[in-house]
Scaffold this motif. Structure first.
Motif, PDB file in Angstrom:
ATOM      1  N   ILE A   1      35.377  23.069  20.389  1.00  0.00           N
ATOM      2  CA  ILE A   1      34.219  22.203  20.589  1.00  0.00           C
ATOM      3  C   ILE A   1      34.665  21.013  21.430  1.00  0.00           C
ATOM      4  O   ILE A   1      35.689  20.396  21.151  1.00  0.00           O
ATOM      5  CB  ILE A   1      33.653  21.721  19.239  1.00  0.00           C
ATOM      6  CG1 ILE A   1      33.302  22.922  18.340  1.00  0.00           C
ATOM      7  CG2 ILE A   1      32.424  20.836  19.465  1.00  0.00           C
ATOM      8  CD1 ILE A   1      32.341  23.912  18.949  1.00  0.00           C
ATOM      9  N   ALA A   2      33.901  20.703  22.464  1.00  0.00           N
ATOM     10  CA  ALA A   2      34.322  19.673  23.408  1.00  0.00           C
ATOM     11  C   ALA A   2      33.128  18.944  24.010  1.00  0.00           C
ATOM     12  O   ALA A   2      31.984  19.400  23.937  1.00  0.00           O
ATOM     13  CB  ALA A   2      35.145  20.311  24.528  1.00  0.00           C
ATOM     14  N   PHE A   3      33.432  17.804  24.606  1.00  0.00           N
ATOM     15  CA  PHE A   3      32.459  17.119  25.451  1.00  0.00           C
ATOM     16  C   PHE A   3      32.452  17.784  26.820  1.00  0.00           C
ATOM     17  O   PHE A   3      33.455  18.373  27.224  1.00  0.00           O
ATOM     18  CB  PHE A   3      32.853  15.649  25.649  1.00  0.00           C
ATOM     19  CG  PHE A   3      33.028  14.868  24.394  1.00  0.00           C
ATOM     20  CD1 PHE A   3      31.942  14.457  23.646  1.00  0.00           C
ATOM     21  CD2 PHE A   3      34.302  14.506  23.969  1.00  0.00           C
ATOM     22  CE1 PHE A   3      32.112  13.721  22.487  1.00  0.00           C
ATOM     23  CE2 PHE A   3      34.486  13.764  22.813  1.00  0.00           C
ATOM     24  CZ  PHE A   3      33.382  13.372  22.072  1.00  0.00           C
ATOM     25  N   PRO A   4      31.353  17.679  27.559  1.00  0.00           N
ATOM     26  CA  PRO A   4      31.414  18.105  28.955  1.00  0.00           C
ATOM     27  C   PRO A   4      32.423  17.224  29.690  1.00  0.00           C
ATOM     28  O   PRO A   4      32.433  16.007  29.510  1.00  0.00           O
ATOM     29  CB  PRO A   4      29.988  17.858  29.470  1.00  0.00           C
ATOM     30  CG  PRO A   4      29.142  17.663  28.259  1.00  0.00           C
ATOM     31  CD  PRO A   4      30.042  17.149  27.183  1.00  0.00           C
TER      32      PRO A   4
ATOM     33  N   ALA B   1      41.621  12.470  33.512  1.00  0.00           N
ATOM     34  CA  ALA B   1      40.450  13.293  33.189  1.00  0.00           C
ATOM     35  C   ALA B   1      39.368  12.391  32.608  1.00  0.00           C
ATOM     36  O   ALA B   1      39.614  11.235  32.263  1.00  0.00           O
ATOM     37  CB  ALA B   1      40.825  14.397  32.204  1.00  0.00           C
ATOM     38  N   ALA B   2      38.181  12.934  32.504  1.00  0.00           N
ATOM     39  CA  ALA B   2      37.054  12.174  31.945  1.00  0.00           C
ATOM     40  C   ALA B   2      36.106  13.131  31.249  1.00  0.00           C
ATOM     41  O   ALA B   2      35.962  14.288  31.651  1.00  0.00           O
ATOM     42  CB  ALA B   2      36.316  11.419  33.042  1.00  0.00           C
ATOM     43  N   VAL B   3      35.479  12.654  30.192  1.00  0.00           N
ATOM     44  CA  VAL B   3      34.454  13.427  29.494  1.00  0.00           C
ATOM     45  C   VAL B   3      33.209  12.570  29.338  1.00  0.00           C
ATOM     46  O   VAL B   3      33.292  11.337  29.256  1.00  0.00           O
ATOM     47  CB  VAL B   3      34.926  13.913  28.098  1.00  0.00           C
ATOM     48  CG1 VAL B   3      36.068  14.906  28.232  1.00  0.00           C
ATOM     49  CG2 VAL B   3      35.316  12.749  27.205  1.00  0.00           C
ATOM     50  N   LEU B   4      32.069  13.220  29.311  1.00  0.00           N
ATOM     51  CA  LEU B   4      30.816  12.528  29.032  1.00  0.00           C
ATOM     52  C   LEU B   4      30.500  12.684  27.550  1.00  0.00           C
ATOM     53  O   LEU B   4      30.553  13.789  27.010  1.00  0.00           O
ATOM     54  CB  LEU B   4      29.674  13.106  29.876  1.00  0.00           C
ATOM     55  CG  LEU B   4      28.340  12.353  29.772  1.00  0.00           C
ATOM     56  CD1 LEU B   4      28.460  10.954  30.364  1.00  0.00           C
ATOM     57  CD2 LEU B   4      27.233  13.129  30.481  1.00  0.00           C
ATOM     58  N   VAL B   5      30.216  11.574  26.888  1.00  0.00           N
ATOM     59  CA  VAL B   5      29.779  11.573  25.487  1.00  0.00           C
ATOM     60  C   VAL B   5      28.269  11.361  25.536  1.00  0.00           C
ATOM     61  O   VAL B   5      27.779  10.231  25.516  1.00  0.00           O
ATOM     62  CB  VAL B   5      30.486  10.465  24.683  1.00  0.00           C
ATOM     63  CG1 VAL B   5      30.094  10.522  23.204  1.00  0.00           C
ATOM     64  CG2 VAL B   5      32.008  10.569  24.839  1.00  0.00           C
ATOM     65  N   PRO B   6      27.481  12.456  25.641  1.00  0.00           N
ATOM     66  CA  PRO B   6      26.054  12.338  25.922  1.00  0.00           C
ATOM     67  C   PRO B   6      25.210  12.165  24.658  1.00  0.00           C
ATOM     68  O   PRO B   6      25.279  12.960  23.728  1.00  0.00           O
ATOM     69  CB  PRO B   6      25.708  13.657  26.617  1.00  0.00           C
ATOM     70  CG  PRO B   6      26.946  14.517  26.534  1.00  0.00           C
ATOM     71  CD  PRO B   6      27.906  13.852  25.597  1.00  0.00           C
ATOM     72  N   ILE B   7      24.402  11.125  24.662  1.00  0.00           N
ATOM     73  CA  ILE B   7      23.489  10.837  23.551  1.00  0.00           C
ATOM     74  C   ILE B   7      22.061  11.127  24.008  1.00  0.00           C
ATOM     75  O   ILE B   7      21.657  10.727  25.098  1.00  0.00           O
ATOM     76  CB  ILE B   7      23.613   9.378  23.096  1.00  0.00           C
ATOM     77  CG1 ILE B   7      25.025   9.100  22.575  1.00  0.00           C
ATOM     78  CG2 ILE B   7      22.581   9.054  22.021  1.00  0.00           C
ATOM     79  CD1 ILE B   7      25.275   7.645  22.260  1.00  0.00           C
ATOM     80  N   GLN B   8      21.320  11.815  23.150  1.00  0.00           N
ATOM     81  CA  GLN B   8      19.951  12.194  23.482  1.00  0.00           C
ATOM     82  C   GLN B   8      19.050  11.975  22.280  1.00  0.00           C
ATOM     83  O   GLN B   8      19.442  12.265  21.143  1.00  0.00           O
ATOM     84  CB  GLN B   8      19.911  13.661  23.917  1.00  0.00           C
ATOM     85  CG  GLN B   8      18.547  14.166  24.348  1.00  0.00           C
ATOM     86  CD  GLN B   8      18.592  15.616  24.786  1.00  0.00           C
ATOM     87  OE1 GLN B   8      19.399  16.403  24.280  1.00  0.00           O
ATOM     88  NE2 GLN B   8      17.740  15.993  25.724  1.00  0.00           N
TER      89      GLN B   8
ATOM     90  N   ALA C   1      36.382   7.682  36.950  1.00  0.00           N
ATOM     91  CA  ALA C   1      36.165   8.475  35.741  1.00  0.00           C
ATOM     92  C   ALA C   1      34.683   8.732  35.469  1.00  0.00           C
ATOM     93  O   ALA C   1      34.297   9.843  35.090  1.00  0.00           O
ATOM     94  CB  ALA C   1      36.803   7.780  34.543  1.00  0.00           C
ATOM     95  N   GLU C   2      33.844   7.723  35.649  1.00  0.00           N
ATOM     96  CA  GLU C   2      32.426   7.910  35.372  1.00  0.00           C
ATOM     97  C   GLU C   2      31.825   8.976  36.284  1.00  0.00           C
ATOM     98  O   GLU C   2      31.048   9.823  35.842  1.00  0.00           O
ATOM     99  CB  GLU C   2      31.678   6.579  35.516  1.00  0.00           C
ATOM    100  CG  GLU C   2      32.042   5.558  34.451  1.00  0.00           C
ATOM    101  CD  GLU C   2      31.229   4.291  34.569  1.00  0.00           C
ATOM    102  OE1 GLU C   2      30.330   4.219  35.434  1.00  0.00           O
ATOM    103  OE2 GLU C   2      31.503   3.350  33.790  1.00  0.00           O
ATOM    104  N   ASP C   3      32.201   8.939  37.551  1.00  0.00           N
ATOM    105  CA  ASP C   3      31.704   9.915  38.509  1.00  0.00           C
ATOM    106  C   ASP C   3      32.170  11.314  38.133  1.00  0.00           C
ATOM    107  O   ASP C   3      31.413  12.288  38.209  1.00  0.00           O
ATOM    108  CB  ASP C   3      32.173   9.542  39.916  1.00  0.00           C
ATOM    109  CG  ASP C   3      31.512  10.390  41.002  1.00  0.00           C
ATOM    110  OD1 ASP C   3      30.281  10.566  40.949  1.00  0.00           O
ATOM    111  OD2 ASP C   3      32.224  10.870  41.890  1.00  0.00           O
ATOM    112  N   ALA C   4      33.432  11.417  37.708  1.00  0.00           N
ATOM    113  CA  ALA C   4      33.970  12.716  37.299  1.00  0.00           C
ATOM    114  C   ALA C   4      33.242  13.262  36.081  1.00  0.00           C
ATOM    115  O   ALA C   4      32.918  14.451  36.014  1.00  0.00           O
ATOM    116  CB  ALA C   4      35.466  12.591  37.004  1.00  0.00           C
ATOM    117  N   ALA C   5      32.975  12.399  35.096  1.00  0.00           N
ATOM    118  CA  ALA C   5      32.280  12.834  33.885  1.00  0.00           C
ATOM    119  C   ALA C   5      30.870  13.332  34.207  1.00  0.00           C
ATOM    120  O   ALA C   5      30.425  14.365  33.681  1.00  0.00           O
ATOM    121  CB  ALA C   5      32.217  11.686  32.876  1.00  0.00           C
TER     122      ALA C   5
END
Length: 198
Positions: free
Chosen positions: A71-74, A40-47, A85-89
């Motif tokens: 509470i989760a990452f996308p 699995a993969a999650v995106l840890v998005p910074i904005q 993994a990057e593509d999946a995230a």
């Protein structure tokens, strides 16, 4: 991309590290050596918001099979059609919160994290470019919100709590923010990032 303020994250991601687990604080748990984990993969998005860096998180829908209401990452499982993994995230973030993948600059990845539900999760750190208005996917995401990055990268904000799980007391990290109780795998992954930055 200029050298600041993201260079510290790139440097942190390049540091060697060990994989983490939902069982890190529970040394008495014996995991089967032959267990098969699902990728699995999650995106840890910074904005950047109003001159301050924020982390974008979701509150999962209560009807989901895995981690309902948490509470989760996308993110989610890596499909056969994903190019890693990057593509999946990026795909999951686009599906769950309508984040266009072309607006995300990948900074790197953290070591894999094993969850109690049998997933081996790759956290992918990504920088959101330009303005982004999230749209929660009905049935999957109840809410999308942001947390100041300084909050979750400060080790002093974390505490260890526990609850009974499958007849045993299980300990885990928490890093609450306002009404949001951030714990479990999400908090453990963020704790690993905080350790690298401090």
């Amino acid at each position: 991309m200029g050298p600041e303020p993201y260079s510290e994250f790139i440097a942190a991601l390049s540091c060697p590290g060990t994989e983490s687990s939902d069982f890190d604080l529970n040394p008495n748990v014996q995991l089967p050596e032959n267990r098969v984990l699902r990728p699995a993969a999650v995106l840890v998005p910074i904005q950047a918001l109003a001159g301050e860096l924020h982390l974008v998180l979701t509150k999962r829908a209560s009807g989901l099979k895995h981690h309902p209401g948490q509470i989760a990452f996308p993110g989610g499982k890596v499909d056969a059609t994903d190019n890693g993994a990057e593509d999946a995230a990026l795909r999951e973030a686009e599906e769950e919160i309508a984040l266009p993948r072309e607006r995300v600059e990948i900074l790197g990845t953290l070591p894999c994290h094993e969850t109690v539900t049998g997933f081996s999760v790759v956290p992918v750190l990504g920088l959101i470019r330009d303005k982004f208005v999230p749209v929660p996917e009905p049935g999957e995401v109840e809410e999308v919100f942001s947390v100041p990055l300084d909050h979750v990268t400060n080790p002093d904000r974390y505490s260890v709590q526990s609850r009974y799980w499958r007849g045993q007391r299980r300990y885990y990290y928490t890093v609450p923010f306002g009404p949001y109780y951030i714990w479990g795998a999400t908090a453990r992954i963020l704790r690993g990032l905080a350790e690298r930055l401090n």
